[in-house]
Scaffold this active site. Structure first.
Site, PDB file in Angstrom:
ATOM      1  N   CYS A 284     -32.256 -81.257  11.453  1.00  0.00           N
ATOM      2  CA  CYS A 284     -31.236 -81.468  10.611  1.00  0.00           C
ATOM      3  C   CYS A 284     -29.912 -80.482  10.541  1.00  0.00           C
ATOM      4  O   CYS A 284     -30.243 -79.194   9.963  1.00  0.00           O
ATOM      5  CB  CYS A 284     -31.813 -81.555   9.109  1.00  0.00           C
TER       6      CYS A 284
ATOM      7  N   CYS B 237     -28.836 -78.666   7.296  1.00  0.00           N
ATOM      8  CA  CYS B 237     -30.164 -77.823   6.518  1.00  0.00           C
ATOM      9  C   CYS B 237     -29.876 -76.313   7.269  1.00  0.00           C
ATOM     10  O   CYS B 237     -29.867 -75.434   6.506  1.00  0.00           O
ATOM     11  CB  CYS B 237     -31.306 -78.276   6.852  1.00  0.00           C
TER      12      CYS B 237
END
Ligand SMILES: *[C@@H]1O[C@H](CO)[C@@H](O)[C@H](O)[C@H]1NC(C)=O
Length: 185
Positions: A64, A67
């Protein structure tokens, strides 16, 4: 805020380029001294620590990009943890499906505040200044706590860890599928 979440197509591209980078990375880069992280990786085995005191937790996945975008802010936040009298942790949703499945998170990263076993979702941008204010000004007080069966505290002692580990795994694969689907739209 929603726009800042993981773009799945971007995810795929980034994963590909990260993998390419990793493949070409020589041993020289690997021995660069990395500064000691103050972010505590939390696992099912030491999750009970989160039930005491005040914590901020970040749920993330290695694939991700948004993230990773908040990583340095989260690190800065953790470095100030002592001053703020807070522990700062992270949970890899892939490594810890049993933990992350309990929160029924559909976007990553997902942030949670925990105080004495009471959990609340932090929905801010995850930048240091905002995180700091959230703690200093006790902004979490105006956020509805997670309750009932959703509360991780209630599950920890319930002996249902195995069951939730299974549902957590299903959840993680569903979550990943969701990202991939969005990417192909
Ligand atoms: C929890 O366990 C993980 C894995 O063993 C470890 O890396 C981490 O430092 C532990 N965290 C705390 C706060 O003890």
């Amino acid at each position: 805020m929603a726009g800042g979440r993981c773009g799945p197509l971007l995810t795929t591209l980034l994963v590909a380029s990260v993998m390419a980078l990793a493949a070409t990375e020589g041993p020289d880069q690997a021995v660069l001294p990395a500064e000691q992280s103050r972010v505590q990786p939390m696992t099912a085995s030491n999750w009970t620590l989160v039930m005491e005191g005040e914590w901020m937790l970040k749920f993330y996945a290695p694939w991700c990009p948004s993230c990773q975008q908040t990583d340095s802010e989260w690190e800065t936040f953790a470095k100030n943890g002592e001053t703020l009298q807070i522990s700062v942790g992270k949970v890899d949703v892939i490594q810890e499906p049993g933990l992350s499945g309990r929160f029924f998170v559909t976007t990553l990263p997902a942030f949670f505040h925990a105080k004495d076993g009471i959990f609340r979702r932090y929905r801010g941008p995850g930048i240091f200044e905002d995180l700091q204010n959230y703690i200093l000004e006790k902004k979490w007080q105006s956020v509805e706590p997670l309750t009932g069966w959703k509360s991780p505290a209630s599950l920890t002692m319930s002996g249902m860890a195995g069951l939730f580990s299974i549902s957590g795994k299903i959840w993680v694969s569903n979550l990943k599928q969701l990202y991939l689907q969005r990417g192909s739209e």
